[in-house]
Design a protein around this motif. Structure first.
Motif, mmCIF file in Angstrom:
data_model
loop_
_atom_site.group_PDB
_atom_site.id
_atom_site.type_symbol
_atom_site.label_atom_id
_atom_site.label_comp_id
_atom_site.label_asym_id
_atom_site.label_seq_id
_atom_site.Cartn_x
_atom_site.Cartn_y
_atom_site.Cartn_z
ATOM 1 N N ARG B 57 0.810 -1.218 0.000
ATOM 2 C CA ARG B 57 0.000 0.000 0.000
ATOM 3 C C ARG B 57 0.841 1.265 0.000
ATOM 4 O O ARG B 57 0.332 2.348 -0.275
ATOM 5 C CB ARG B 57 -0.957 0.003 1.190
ATOM 6 N N ASN B 60 1.672 1.984 -3.972
ATOM 7 C CA ASN B 60 0.711 2.743 -4.780
ATOM 8 C C ASN B 60 0.055 3.859 -3.968
ATOM 9 O O ASN B 60 -0.928 4.439 -4.382
ATOM 10 C CB ASN B 60 -0.341 1.829 -5.408
ATOM 11 N N LEU B 62 -1.802 3.853 -1.459
ATOM 12 C CA LEU B 62 -3.151 3.646 -0.967
ATOM 13 C C LEU B 62 -3.186 3.846 0.552
ATOM 14 O O LEU B 62 -4.223 4.101 1.135
ATOM 15 C CB LEU B 62 -3.630 2.231 -1.329
ATOM 16 N N LEU B 65 -4.703 6.980 2.330
ATOM 17 C CA LEU B 65 -6.126 7.190 2.588
ATOM 18 C C LEU B 65 -6.437 7.147 4.078
ATOM 19 O O LEU B 65 -7.452 7.645 4.509
ATOM 20 C CB LEU B 65 -6.958 6.124 1.863
ATOM 21 N N ARG B 93 -1.052 5.218 -9.383
ATOM 22 C CA ARG B 93 -1.875 4.034 -9.122
ATOM 23 C C ARG B 93 -2.250 3.311 -10.412
ATOM 24 O O ARG B 93 -2.524 2.119 -10.400
ATOM 25 C CB ARG B 93 -3.131 4.428 -8.337
ATOM 26 N N ARG B 94 -2.313 4.056 -11.518
ATOM 27 C CA ARG B 94 -2.553 3.378 -12.794
ATOM 28 C C ARG B 94 -1.335 2.567 -13.201
ATOM 29 O O ARG B 94 -1.445 1.498 -13.781
ATOM 30 C CB ARG B 94 -2.904 4.400 -13.882
ATOM 31 N N MET B 98 -3.172 -3.002 -8.370
ATOM 32 C CA MET B 98 -3.233 -3.764 -7.123
ATOM 33 C C MET B 98 -4.437 -4.689 -7.099
ATOM 34 O O MET B 98 -5.547 -4.309 -7.447
ATOM 35 C CB MET B 98 -3.308 -2.796 -5.940
ATOM 36 N N PHE B 100 -6.603 -7.132 -4.495
ATOM 37 C CA PHE B 100 -6.798 -7.219 -3.054
ATOM 38 C C PHE B 100 -7.041 -8.657 -2.596
ATOM 39 O O PHE B 100 -7.337 -9.541 -3.388
ATOM 40 C CB PHE B 100 -7.978 -6.358 -2.632
ATOM 41 N N VAL B 104 -13.234 -8.427 -5.094
ATOM 42 C CA VAL B 104 -14.289 -7.432 -5.045
ATOM 43 C C VAL B 104 -14.870 -7.240 -6.433
ATOM 44 O O VAL B 104 -14.144 -6.959 -7.376
ATOM 45 C CB VAL B 104 -13.756 -6.078 -4.535
ATOM 46 N N ALA B 105 -16.180 -7.415 -6.542
ATOM 47 C CA ALA B 105 -16.849 -7.070 -7.789
ATOM 48 C C ALA B 105 -17.386 -5.663 -7.634
ATOM 49 O O ALA B 105 -18.189 -5.410 -6.754
ATOM 50 C CB ALA B 105 -18.002 -8.037 -8.046
ATOM 51 N N LEU B 106 -16.919 -4.738 -8.451
ATOM 52 C CA LEU B 106 -17.557 -3.437 -8.440
ATOM 53 C C LEU B 106 -19.004 -3.659 -8.858
ATOM 54 O O LEU B 106 -19.283 -4.547 -9.675
ATOM 55 C CB LEU B 106 -16.871 -2.479 -9.413
ATOM 56 N N PRO B 107 -19.933 -2.923 -8.279
ATOM 57 C CA PRO B 107 -21.357 -3.209 -8.528
ATOM 58 C C PRO B 107 -21.781 -2.841 -9.948
ATOM 59 O O PRO B 107 -22.541 -1.915 -10.163
ATOM 60 C CB PRO B 107 -22.071 -2.339 -7.490
ATOM 61 N N ARG B 169 -8.955 -6.439 -14.426
ATOM 62 C CA ARG B 169 -9.278 -5.030 -14.198
ATOM 63 C C ARG B 169 -7.990 -4.206 -14.105
ATOM 64 O O ARG B 169 -7.909 -3.095 -14.604
ATOM 65 C CB ARG B 169 -10.065 -4.926 -12.894
ATOM 66 N N VAL B 170 -7.009 -4.807 -13.452
ATOM 67 C CA VAL B 170 -5.722 -4.124 -13.309
ATOM 68 C C VAL B 170 -4.967 -4.118 -14.639
ATOM 69 O O VAL B 170 -4.410 -3.099 -15.057
ATOM 70 C CB VAL B 170 -4.887 -4.819 -12.210
ATOM 71 N N LEU B 173 -5.374 -1.533 -17.557
ATOM 72 C CA LEU B 173 -4.710 -0.226 -17.508
ATOM 73 C C LEU B 173 -3.260 -0.305 -17.993
ATOM 74 O O LEU B 173 -2.547 0.690 -17.952
ATOM 75 C CB LEU B 173 -4.746 0.334 -16.088
ATOM 76 N N ARG C 90 -11.918 15.248 6.425
ATOM 77 C CA ARG C 90 -11.301 14.676 7.605
ATOM 78 C C ARG C 90 -11.686 15.634 8.701
ATOM 79 O O ARG C 90 -12.107 16.738 8.433
ATOM 80 C CB ARG C 90 -9.790 14.614 7.401
ATOM 81 N N TYR C 161 -15.081 -1.122 -2.438
ATOM 82 C CA TYR C 161 -15.352 -0.530 -3.753
ATOM 83 C C TYR C 161 -14.465 0.692 -3.967
ATOM 84 O O TYR C 161 -13.888 0.896 -5.033
ATOM 85 C CB TYR C 161 -16.814 -0.086 -3.869
ATOM 86 N N VAL C 164 -10.776 -0.350 -4.495
ATOM 87 C CA VAL C 164 -10.531 -0.874 -5.832
ATOM 88 C C VAL C 164 -10.473 0.274 -6.833
ATOM 89 O O VAL C 164 -9.577 0.362 -7.661
ATOM 90 C CB VAL C 164 -11.626 -1.886 -6.236
ATOM 91 N N PHE C 166 -9.843 3.481 -6.317
ATOM 92 C CA PHE C 166 -8.628 4.281 -6.138
ATOM 93 C C PHE C 166 -7.416 3.548 -6.687
ATOM 94 O O PHE C 166 -6.550 4.132 -7.331
ATOM 95 C CB PHE C 166 -8.386 4.584 -4.658
ATOM 96 N N ALA C 167 -7.351 2.238 -6.409
ATOM 97 C CA ALA C 167 -6.193 1.461 -6.846
ATOM 98 C C ALA C 167 -6.114 1.410 -8.365
ATOM 99 O O ALA C 167 -5.056 1.182 -8.934
ATOM 100 C CB ALA C 167 -6.263 0.048 -6.269
ATOM 101 N N LEU C 168 -7.266 1.635 -9.035
ATOM 102 C CA LEU C 168 -7.243 1.671 -10.499
ATOM 103 C C LEU C 168 -6.896 3.069 -11.010
ATOM 104 O O LEU C 168 -7.005 3.349 -12.193
ATOM 105 C CB LEU C 168 -8.607 1.253 -11.056
ATOM 106 N N GLY C 169 -6.515 3.927 -10.111
ATOM 107 C CA GLY C 169 -6.072 5.249 -10.532
ATOM 108 C C GLY C 169 -7.195 6.243 -10.713
ATOM 109 O O GLY C 169 -6.993 7.302 -11.303
ATOM 110 N N ARG C 172 -10.804 10.898 -6.624
ATOM 111 C CA ARG C 172 -11.890 10.786 -5.653
ATOM 112 C C ARG C 172 -13.247 11.067 -6.310
ATOM 113 O O ARG C 172 -14.222 10.351 -6.102
ATOM 114 C CB ARG C 172 -11.643 11.760 -4.500
ATOM 115 N N SER C 183 -23.913 2.865 -6.344
ATOM 116 C CA SER C 183 -24.219 1.860 -5.319
ATOM 117 C C SER C 183 -25.203 2.403 -4.296
ATOM 118 O O SER C 183 -26.017 1.662 -3.764
ATOM 119 C CB SER C 183 -22.962 1.442 -4.565
#
Lengths: 282, 260, 274
Positions: B57, B60, B62, B65, B93-94, B98, B100, B104-107, B169-170, B173, C90, C161, C164, C166-169, C172, C183
């Motif tokens: 983390r 990238n 992460l 956060l 991050r692109r 990453m 996990f 996780v399925a994005l909805p 998904r990764v 990119l 924050r 969600y 994922v 954020f990790a894809l670049g 926000r 969602s």
């Protein structure tokens, strides 16, 4: 890309501030309109004066303050025990399926407009009181009953959530000691939920004090201090709504001044609720 | 290992120098010194709480956060510190994808899951997106299983498929580095094997960092391996060395199953 | 011991029964009294003789216009406020102030909103008694509900969600618009519908801002009369009890349909989450 994000954040912050802006505008405009008359008469005279007679320039709102207090206390007297009992039944006694349906029905009760509550009170409750209990029917009692029913959904749903938040382990511990269900509720659930119940009561109080249309239709709206629950009464909210339509000049200012008093009472209640809510978190 | 070694560009892709990472007062990583070469597969092993995920983390960013975190030392990708002020985090991050631990399925639909990243980058052309999605799904060895139901909601895939979807998904990119955080911890043995095989296919084109708490998986994957314990990098070496002649007593205890 | 337990259960069952009975009674009473007068022409005709005869068409139009506009104004502001509170802050002073503002607004009685709307929109902004004044006042009133329910819905979106995305670049804002809000949409819709239910039945805030004209509003600056206001005037001034009942029935049915839909959406969500 980064600049765009910062821009968005600031735009969102600006939008988010609109709530506080509306609050500020409400305070500014109502105080600006209502405070001159208070300044002229003197605050003490305004809130302790017992005569409200706009045509003679007399603006005392003590009868309305007391009217709001009586009606609200009456509503709590009816709504709190009923709401609490219903919430206990739904959260602790009823089977889950029944509880869900009943809770839904009570939420629907919250959706019925206040004018309809008032109207039902007008055509059923008022004649009933006149015939069977006495007085003109339009009374503190009628208003208290209507308001008591109107705050039921608030009390029930807040208390229900509070009860559900009490950990199951508490109950199991008591039951394992051989306590009955009622003993468990009385000795474990209710004490654990105390501050939540108080918050629910304050919320209900706020709703009752602020309610207008339902009260107008059943309270009789006389501007004198009631000495019995069967006498007619006028609340702060009714005072505003009844006379706003035709009031001009100082009379209208006095109505906004009534609004200021109402606003301050509500603000105090909100603060109280916030303090209770905070003490619960600790 | 030996097959890829020849093809390897010897250039250093990732390098950590005296890198430490803190959550408030708690030090999650201490003085990490580590180099990862281009097109190398590095497996980071260690028990839970050893700082493996924190390391990923950090790469990238992460970890940013979470409020109250800070770092010391440097962590470079291609010679640029990822924490230097000029770095565009979204762009980083692109480049550093990453996957996990929990799939996780994005909805949204399967197609949209894979197309999500490229779309966010501004690719709108549908033909182009279709091409990217197909290639990514093929690379993740998922294409044949889902090509007839790309518009299905992604939550209808099995756990193993979902994790390969996460990889697709990764890949969509076209990242330079792929980080995988215990990607098989929730999967059955067959799905796990599929993903482990997939890693060796991908290493020709990507630099891969895999994190696992399972020594058996480390042994199976048989790549360059690093062992982390309580935020400290205990030792690095080939899987063979780490498993057969560990230099450090703690490593030996771990690979022989005494803890973790 | 067991006896008291049983008696108390019985008592509480009866009290709950009474609560439900009141609900059934109110709806049943309005139904029985209002149904005979509820005809198609009642819905589609204009009132005559102050509403003694004729229908309630202008009041229906007024209600839909006012509520619809209030939602169009309050929903974006409310949802964006919720996004700000959940995704962008924050612990600083700004969100604290915003939260204080929405919580305080939620506690303000509708009559105060009425007074404010009258002073600010009707007189100060010189919009007069109009659809616009009424809608703006209502939107201020329902804003807290929308903020609170949207906030809950957004907080219920799994953090995975966001990670994922954020990790894809994604930035926000991209994450908010492409993953978080879609969602949270059903939850937000429920909140908006509950707010609509509240706005439709509102009388005190509307009567001083939108006025009580019985004519069909031609522009947004015309005065109009909503269903609850029409009902109130019919009932209180004793113009026509029969028409009052039918108006109340239309109003109640409208609110019930909206609220039941809202809770149905919420329930389906809760079941899906399991």
């Amino acid at each position: 890309m980064h600049n765009k994000e910062t821009l968005i954040q600031w735009l969102l912050a600006t939008v988010a501030l609109s709530a506080i802006a509306v609050l500020a505008l409400i305070i500014i405009f109502i105080f600006k309109e209502g405070s001159p008359v208070i300044a002229r008469l003197g605050l003490a005279k305004f809130i302790t004066g017992t005569k409200w007679s706009p045509t003679r320039g007399m603006f005392g709102i003590l009868p309305m303050i007391l009217g709001s207090v009586w009606v609200t206390l009456g509503a709590l007297l009816i709504g709190v025990p009923m709401g609490l009992a219903t919430a206990i039944f739904l959260a602790e006694m009823a089977p889950p399926g029944a509880s869900r349906i009943l809770k839904f029905a009570i939420q629907l009760l919250a959706g019925i407009p206040s004018v309809v509550f008032g109207f039902i009170g007008l055509v059923i409750l008022v004649p009933f009181i006149r015939q069977w209990i006495g007085g003109p029917g339009f009374s503190v009692l009628a208003a208290a009953i209507v308001l008591g029913i109107m705050i039921l959904p608030t009390i029930v749903s807040v208390c229900y959530d509070v009860f559900k938040a009490v950990p199951e382990a508490y109950r199991e511990g008591m039951l394992a000691l051989g306590a009955t269900r009622w003993q468990t509720i009385k000795m474990v659930v209710l004490p654990a939920a105390k501050s939540g119940i108080i918050a629910a009561v304050i919320l209900g109080m706020g709703r009752a004090i602020g309610e207008t249309m339902a009260v107008i239709m059943v309270a009789g709206n006389a501007t004198k201090i009631p000495v019995s629950p069967l006498e007619p009464v006028r609340t702060l909210t009714s005072n505003i709504a009844l006379e706003m339509g035709y009031a001009i000049g100082e009379h209208r200012e006095a109505l906004f001044a009534t609004g200021i008093v109402l606003f301050i009472i509500i603000a105090l209640l909100n603060t109280l609720a916030r303090i209770v809510a905070r003490s619960e978190k600790v | 290992m030996s097959e890829t070694e020849a093809a390897q560009d010897r250039a250093c892709k990732i390098s950590a120098r005296n890198f430490s990472f803190f959550y408030g007062e708690h030090c999650a990583l201490r003085d990490i010194n580590l180099e990862i070469k281009r097109n190398q597969l590095l497996t980071i092993m260690g028990p839970s709480g050893s700082g493996k995920t924190t390391f990923l983390r950090s790469l990238n960013r992460l970890g940013d956060l979470i409020p109250g975190t800070r770092h010391e030392g440097s962590l470079e990708i291609d010679g640029t510190d990822v924490y230097s002020p000029g770095v565009d985090v979204a762009d980083l991050r692109r480049r550093v994808g990453m996957v996990f631990a929990l799939p996780v399925a994005l909805p949204m639909s399967i197609f949209n899951n894979v197309a999500h990243g490229p779309r966010m980058q501004g690719i709108r052309h549908s033909k182009k997106l279709e091409k990217i999605v197909e290639k990514a799904l093929r690379d993740a060895i998922l294409w044949d299983e889902v090509k007839d139901r790309l518009s299905d909601h992604a939550s209808r895939l099995s756990g193993g498929q979902l994790q390969r979807l996460s990889i697709a998904r990764v890949l969509a990119l076209e990242p330079e580095i792929v980080l995988l955080d215990e990607p098989t911890s929730g999967l059955d043995p067959i799905s796990t094997l599929k993903i482990e095989e997939l890693l060796w296919e991908l290493v020709d084109r990507y630099t891969i960092v895999l994190v696992t708490h399972n020594p058996l998986q480390g042994a199976r994957i048989d790549s360059e391996t690093a062992f982390l314990l309580m935020g400290e990098l205990v030792e690095t070496g080939s899987a063979y060395d780490i498993f057969t002649r560990p230099k450090d007593k703690r490593t030996e205890d771990y690979v022989s199953g005494k803890f973790g | 011991m067991k006896m008291t337990d049983r008696r108390i259960t019985l008592l509480f069952t009866c009290i709950t029964g009474l609560t439900i009975l009141i609900l059934v009674f109110i709806i049943g009473f309005i139904m029985v009294k209002g149904l005979p007068g509820l005809t198609l022409s009642f819905l589609l005709e204009s009132p005559k003789e102050m509403g003694r005869t004729g229908g309630i068409f202008p009041a229906i139009v007024g209600t839909v216009l006012l509520t619809g506009m209030a939602v169009v104004i309050a929903a974006p502001v409310g949802v964006l406020t919720a996004v700000y509170l959940t995704e962008y802050t924050r612990d600083t002073w700004l969100p604290k102030i915003v939260r204080f503002g929405t919580e305080s607004l939620a506690g303000i009685p509708s009559i105060i909103f009425g007074l404010f709307g009258f002073l600010f929109f009707v007189i100060y902004m010189d919009l007069g008694w109009s659809v616009l004044s009424g809608a703006l006042t209502l939107s201020a009133m329902i804003l807290p509900t929308i903020v609170r329910t949207s906030e809950e819905a957004i907080r219920a979106v799994p953090d995975a969600y966001r990670e994922v995305s954020f990790a894809l670049g994604s930035t926000r804002w991209q994450t908010v618009t492409s993953v978080v809000l879609p969602s949270a949409k059903p939850g937000i819709m429920t909140g908006v519908m509950l707010a609509v239910g509240r706005a439709i039945g509102e009388t005190a805030a509307v009567i001083f801002t939108a006025g009580s004209s019985l004519r069909l509003p031609g522009t947004l600056l015309d005065s109009t009369r909503t269903l609850p206001v029409h009902f109130y005037i019919l009932a209180r001034e004793g113009i026509s009890l029969e028409n009052a009942y039918s108006t109340a029935l239309v109003l109640i049915l409208l609110i019930l349909v909206i609220n039941i839909t809202a809770y149905a959406v919420m329930n389906r969500l809760a079941n899906k989450g399991r």
